[in-house]
Structures are given as structure tokens and as C-alpha cells.
Design an enzyme around this catalytic site. Structure first.
Site, PDB file in Angstrom:
ATOM      1  N   SER A  25       0.835  -1.203   0.000  1.00 35.33           N
ATOM      2  CA  SER A  25       0.000   0.000   0.000  1.00 35.33           C
ATOM      3  C   SER A  25       0.870   1.254   0.000  1.00 35.33           C
ATOM      4  CB  SER A  25      -0.881  -0.031   1.251  1.00 35.33           C
ATOM      5  OG  SER A  25      -1.198   1.264   1.658  1.00 35.33           O
ATOM      6  N   ASP A 124      19.675  33.590  -5.151  1.00 38.02           N
ATOM      7  CA  ASP A 124      18.946  33.255  -6.348  1.00 38.02           C
ATOM      8  C   ASP A 124      19.196  34.284  -7.427  1.00 38.02           C
ATOM      9  OD1 ASP A 124      15.586  33.284  -7.143  1.00 38.02           O
ATOM     10  OD2 ASP A 124      16.791  31.471  -7.115  1.00 38.02           O
ATOM     11  N   ALA A 126      19.379  34.804 -11.965  1.00 40.46           N
ATOM     12  CA  ALA A 126      19.013  34.127 -13.206  1.00 40.46           C
ATOM     13  C   ALA A 126      20.209  33.371 -13.782  1.00 40.46           C
ATOM     14  CB  ALA A 126      18.498  35.155 -14.219  1.00 40.46           C
ATOM     15  N   CYS A 181       8.843  31.534 -17.424  1.00 41.31           N
ATOM     16  CA  CYS A 181      10.186  31.948 -17.835  1.00 41.31           C
ATOM     17  C   CYS A 181      10.238  32.048 -19.355  1.00 41.31           C
ATOM     18  CB  CYS A 181      11.149  30.885 -17.327  1.00 41.31           C
ATOM     19  SG  CYS A 181      12.755  30.989 -18.049  1.00 41.31           S
ATOM     20  N   THR A 183      13.360  32.814 -20.861  1.00 33.64           N
ATOM     21  CA  THR A 183      14.800  32.861 -21.159  1.00 33.64           C
ATOM     22  C   THR A 183      15.137  32.128 -22.457  1.00 33.64           C
ATOM     23  OG1 THR A 183      15.342  33.054 -18.828  1.00 33.64           O
ATOM     24  CG2 THR A 183      17.086  32.232 -20.251  1.00 33.64           C
ATOM     25  N   ARG A 184      14.565  30.953 -22.640  1.00 35.99           N
ATOM     26  CA  ARG A 184      14.898  30.174 -23.841  1.00 35.99           C
ATOM     27  C   ARG A 184      14.439  30.891 -25.108  1.00 35.99           C
ATOM     28  NH1 ARG A 184      13.360  24.106 -21.543  1.00 35.99           N
ATOM     29  NH2 ARG A 184      14.973  24.127 -19.931  1.00 35.99           N
ATOM     30  N   GLY A 216       9.735  23.885 -14.061  1.00 36.20           N
ATOM     31  CA  GLY A 216       9.362  22.951 -15.121  1.00 36.20           C
ATOM     32  C   GLY A 216       8.457  21.814 -14.696  1.00 36.20           C
ATOM     33  N   GLY A 237       6.840  26.529  -8.531  1.00 31.93           N
ATOM     34  CA  GLY A 237       6.122  27.801  -8.634  1.00 31.93           C
ATOM     35  C   GLY A 237       4.701  27.538  -9.100  1.00 31.93           C
ATOM     36  N   SER A 283      12.754  41.712 -20.752  1.00 32.33           N
ATOM     37  CA  SER A 283      12.095  40.920 -19.716  1.00 32.33           C
ATOM     38  C   SER A 283      12.284  39.448 -20.056  1.00 32.33           C
ATOM     39  CB  SER A 283      10.622  41.306 -19.677  1.00 32.33           C
ATOM     40  OG  SER A 283       9.806  40.192 -19.878  1.00 32.33           O
ATOM     41  N   GLU A 284      12.633  38.624 -19.055  1.00 34.01           N
ATOM     42  CA  GLU A 284      12.756  37.185 -19.305  1.00 34.01           C
ATOM     43  C   GLU A 284      11.715  36.415 -18.497  1.00 34.01           C
ATOM     44  OE1 GLU A 284      16.836  35.740 -19.128  1.00 34.01           O
ATOM     45  OE2 GLU A 284      17.455  37.345 -20.463  1.00 34.01           O
TER      46      GLU A 284
HETATM   47  P1  5GP Z   1       7.707  26.715 -12.261  1.00 38.37           P
HETATM   48  O1  5GP Z   1       7.581  25.783 -11.092  1.00 38.37           O
HETATM   49  O2  5GP Z   1       6.664  27.786 -12.253  1.00 38.37           O
HETATM   50  O3  5GP Z   1       7.803  25.999 -13.557  1.00 38.37           O
HETATM   51  O4  5GP Z   1       9.126  27.449 -12.090  1.00 38.37           O
HETATM   52  C1  5GP Z   1       9.429  28.247 -10.968  1.00 38.37           C
HETATM   53  C2  5GP Z   1      10.805  28.839 -11.143  1.00 38.37           C
HETATM   54  O5  5GP Z   1      10.859  29.679 -12.310  1.00 38.37           O
HETATM   55  C3  5GP Z   1      11.240  29.773 -10.040  1.00 38.37           C
HETATM   56  O6  5GP Z   1      11.626  29.105  -8.872  1.00 38.37           O
HETATM   57  C4  5GP Z   1      12.367  30.542 -10.703  1.00 38.37           C
HETATM   58  O7  5GP Z   1      13.601  29.843 -10.658  1.00 38.37           O
HETATM   59  C5  5GP Z   1      11.927  30.601 -12.148  1.00 38.37           C
HETATM   60  N1  5GP Z   1      11.416  31.953 -12.483  1.00 38.37           N
HETATM   61  C6  5GP Z   1      10.524  32.698 -11.803  1.00 38.37           C
HETATM   62  N2  5GP Z   1      10.290  33.873 -12.426  1.00 38.37           N
HETATM   63  C7  5GP Z   1      11.061  33.875 -13.528  1.00 38.37           C
HETATM   64  C8  5GP Z   1      11.270  34.836 -14.580  1.00 38.37           C
HETATM   65  O8  5GP Z   1      10.667  35.892 -14.649  1.00 38.37           O
HETATM   66  N3  5GP Z   1      12.194  34.483 -15.528  1.00 38.37           N
HETATM   67  C9  5GP Z   1      12.884  33.300 -15.477  1.00 38.37           C
HETATM   68  N4  5GP Z   1      13.773  33.065 -16.428  1.00 38.37           N
HETATM   69  N5  5GP Z   1      12.667  32.368 -14.530  1.00 38.37           N
HETATM   70  C10 5GP Z   1      11.793  32.660 -13.553  1.00 38.37           C
END
Ligand code: 5GP
Length: 341
Positions: A25, A124, A126, A181, A183-184, A216, A237, A283-284
Site C-alpha cells: 500500500s 537566487d 538568473a 520563464c 529565457t529560452r 518545469g 512555482g 524581460s525574461e
Molecule cells: P515553475 O515551477 O513555475 O515551472 O518554475 C518556478 C521557477 O521559475 C522559479 O523558482 C524561478 O527559478 C523561475 N522563475 C521565476 N520567475 C522567472 C522569470 O521571470 N524568468 C525566469 N527566467 N525564470 C523565472
């Protein structure tokens, strides 16, 4: 220019193979981990899932709820000291004080730590590859020898080693996988998250350090895969967004309730915290409306239920055994789950 030919994988590229198991279980599965950290004497036990230090999810209301389930919360770095002082000892012990890497951040961190007996610091930025960041981690370690320091974000082994040798106990892994995010898209930089976790965990564990997989995870199955890949902690998040414990107002769209969730590098966040966005940077991060999910408790129980069930599928009596028991299989079709929680 060079091209690396080996394939890097994301959560959606794999599934876990079921294995013979003596567990009858899910209730027999122990999700608590006991950690000793590299640079200090702190002993911690609990369920190693952390709400992200974003304005929306890194709140004291979230910390209060997650503490009940032995989870952790990274409080957003703008939280005022007097708000920290209103929290119970137990909530503070289950929270992280967050900071970036500027002089202002360091001064605010020092001021907060002077008043608040919190064992955890989350540094923390980027791009955790900048030389300046490793120096900042060293400075923070020197100032707080007894605290657990998590630092990131990075995605490859050599920089994990550098940050651990600079004083980090835990390295935060993830560039580009976050739900808000960009960034990519904006920079073309990133690394598929499952491979990043596997490679970074290997580097960290070789030095007796830890890793936190950050970003992710969209469904409980992704949380399972991140632990199976070797993550010691997981930061969430989006999966914690849209709950009663989050910051922000509820509003209606087409008759349905939503909450606003924005990236900490988004235009919305920059305008909120700095008045405007500096011209030299793009903005990323983006802003999204997330459906309202009610109390965080239900989502927590859903995630923990998924984890327990996964452990029974692969024959792991404890979360600690999940990575050892796990065999991933690569899958060809794109799984695109919709998480109804
Ligand atoms: P999630 O769980 O929403 O997929 O990812 C959360 C993470 O996204 C956060 O802990 C942080 O590392 C990242 N993150 C949060 N805000 C931003 C942003 O504005 N830009 C980027 N590149 N990453 C972010």
C-alpha cells in the site's frame, strides 16, 4: 563553435518503468528525508519540496500551510522584517530567507538574519555562471557559517562544483524550464531539465553537496521524475500558484475565477519592485492568469499521493530509495498532460 551531439532529456521525454515490489500500500511509503549539510552542522528532516520565492507563491500564508505537511517555503525576497517577526518559530524554521546578489540584497539579508532565527538562505539569480556570483556565495558563507545556503541557478556539473566549493550546501538547478520563464525564447540559452538534474546531482553528490531542481514541474508525475533523477529538493512555482495562500486578488474571466502569476523577471514584477524596467534588459518572464485552485492543502496531498504511488510502482519503501530504484524509459510521443487539481 561546437555542437554537443548527445541527447538531453526533459520530463516529457521519459516515463518510469514499473518494477516488482513488496509494498502492498502507498501508506507504507515514507516521504521524509533526513539531510546533513556539507558546510554546517544543521540536521534537517521533512519532505523536500519548496514553494518558489516568487511574489505569488513565496508567502507566509503558504509557509504556514506547507509547514503542517513538513514542506518548505522560500519567502519572496521583498518580505519586510516585521512580517518575519510575526511568524511562529515553527514557520520560520520551515522557511528560506531569499536574496539576489547585489549589495542591497546582502544588506537586507544581514538585517533580516539579525532579527530572525531562520536556518535557510536562498541566493537566487538568473545566471549563476557569473564569477561575481561565486564570490557572493563565498561572502555569504563567511558571514553565515551556521546557515544552510542554497545557491543558483545553473545547469551543468562544473559550476555546481564551483558553487559548492564556494560555500553552497545546495545548488539550485534550472535555466529556462520555469512556467513563466522566457529565457529560452529571448536568449536561446537553456538545458532540458531532466538531464540538468541528473548531471548536476552527480556532480553535487560527489562532493557531498545537494541539488534542488527548480522549475518545469507541471504535474505530480514531473515531481516524481525530478526526485528519480537525483534531486534532493524540488522547488515549485506554478504547481503552487492559484491557491488561497498565494498573494494577489481573485478575479473573474468568462465567469471563472483566476489569479495573476508573474515571473520575477517579467515586466510586471520589474514595474512593481523597481518602478520600471531598465532599458538595457529584456524581460525574461511573463505574466499569466492561473485558474483558482482553492486551498493549497488539496494540491499538496495530490502531489504527495502521486509520489507515494510512484514509490510503490518502483518498489521504493522510502523516497530516499526512489532514485536508486528508478529506470527511465525514453518515449517518442509528446505527453502533454493537463493537470486538473
Ligand atoms: P515553475 O515551477 O513555475 O515551472 O518554475 C518556478 C521557477 O521559475 C522559479 O523558482 C524561478 O527559478 C523561475 N522563475 C521565476 N520567475 C522567472 C522569470 O521571470 N524568468 C525566469 N527566467 N525564470 C523565472
Amino acid at each position: 563553435m561546437r555542437i554537443e551531439e548527445d541527447i538531453k532529456l526533459d520530463f516529457k521525454d521519459v516515463l518510469l518503468r514499473p518494477k516488482r515490489s513488496v509494498l502492498r500500500s502507498r501508506s507504507e511509503v515514507d516521504l521524509e528525508r533526513h539531510y546533513k549539510f556539507l558546510h554546517n552542522q544543521h540536521l534537517w528532516h521533512g519532505i523536500p519540496i519548496i514553494a518558489a520565492n516568487m511574489d505569488h507563491t513565496g508567502t507566509f500564508a503558504m509557509a504556514k500551510e506547507l509547514t503542517k505537511h513538513k514542506l518548505l517555503t522560500a519567502i519572496d525576497k521583498f518580505a519586510p522584517i516585521d512580517e518575519w517577526q510575526k511568524q511562529t518559530k515553527t514557520v520560520v524554521k520551515h522557511s528560506w530567507v531569499s536574496a539576489g546578489s547585489s549589495d542591497d540584497d546582502f544588506n537586507r539579508l544581514k538585517a533580516t538574519m539579525k532579527q530572525v532565527d531562520c536556518p535557510f538562505i536562498c541566493l537566487d539569480i538568473a545566471n549563476g555562471y557569473s564569477e561575481h556570483f561565486a564570490t557572493f556565495v563565498k561572502k555569504t558563507r563567511a558571514a553565515f557559517p551556521d546557515k544552510v545556503i542554497m545557491a543558483g541557478n545553473v545547469v551543468t556539473g562544473e559550476i555546481v562544483e564551483q558553487l559548492i566549493l564556494s560555500g553552497a550546501d545546495i545548488v539550485k538547478v534550472g535555466i529556462g524550464p520555469g512556467s513563466v520563464c522566457t529565457t529560452r525564447i529571448k536568449t536561446g540559452v537553456g538545458y532540458p531539465q531532466l538531464s540538468a538534474i541528473i548531471e548536476c546531482a552527480d556532480a553535487a553528490h560527489g562532493l557531498k553537496g545537494h541539488v534542488c531542481a527548480d522549475g518545469g514541474c507541471t504535474v505530480p508525475g514531473d515531481v516524481v521524475k525530478a526526485f528519480a533523477a537525483g534531486a534532493d529538493f524540488i522547488m515549485l512555482g506554478h504547481m503552487f500558484a492559484g491557491h488561497d495562500e498565494c498573494a494577489g486578488e481573485l478575479f473573474e474571466l468568462d465567469g471563472k475565477p483566476y489569479m495573476r502569476f508573474y515571473g520575477m523577471s517579467s515586466k510586471e514584477s520589474m514595474e512593481k519592485h523597481h518602478g520600471s524596467m531598465a532599458e538595457y534588459r529584456a524581460s525574461e518572464g511573463r505574466s499569466v492568469n492561473v485558474p483558482y485552485h482553492g486551498p493549497a492543502r488539496d494540491t499538496v496531498l495530490d502531489i504527495l499521493g502521486g509520489l507515494r504511488s510512484a514509490c510503490t510502482y518502483v518498489g521504493a519503501a522510502r523516497l530516499k530509495e526512489l532514485a536508486k530504484r528508478a529506470t527511465f524509459i525514453r518515449v517518442t510521443q509528446q505527453i502533454n498532460p493537463i493537470y486538473e487539481h
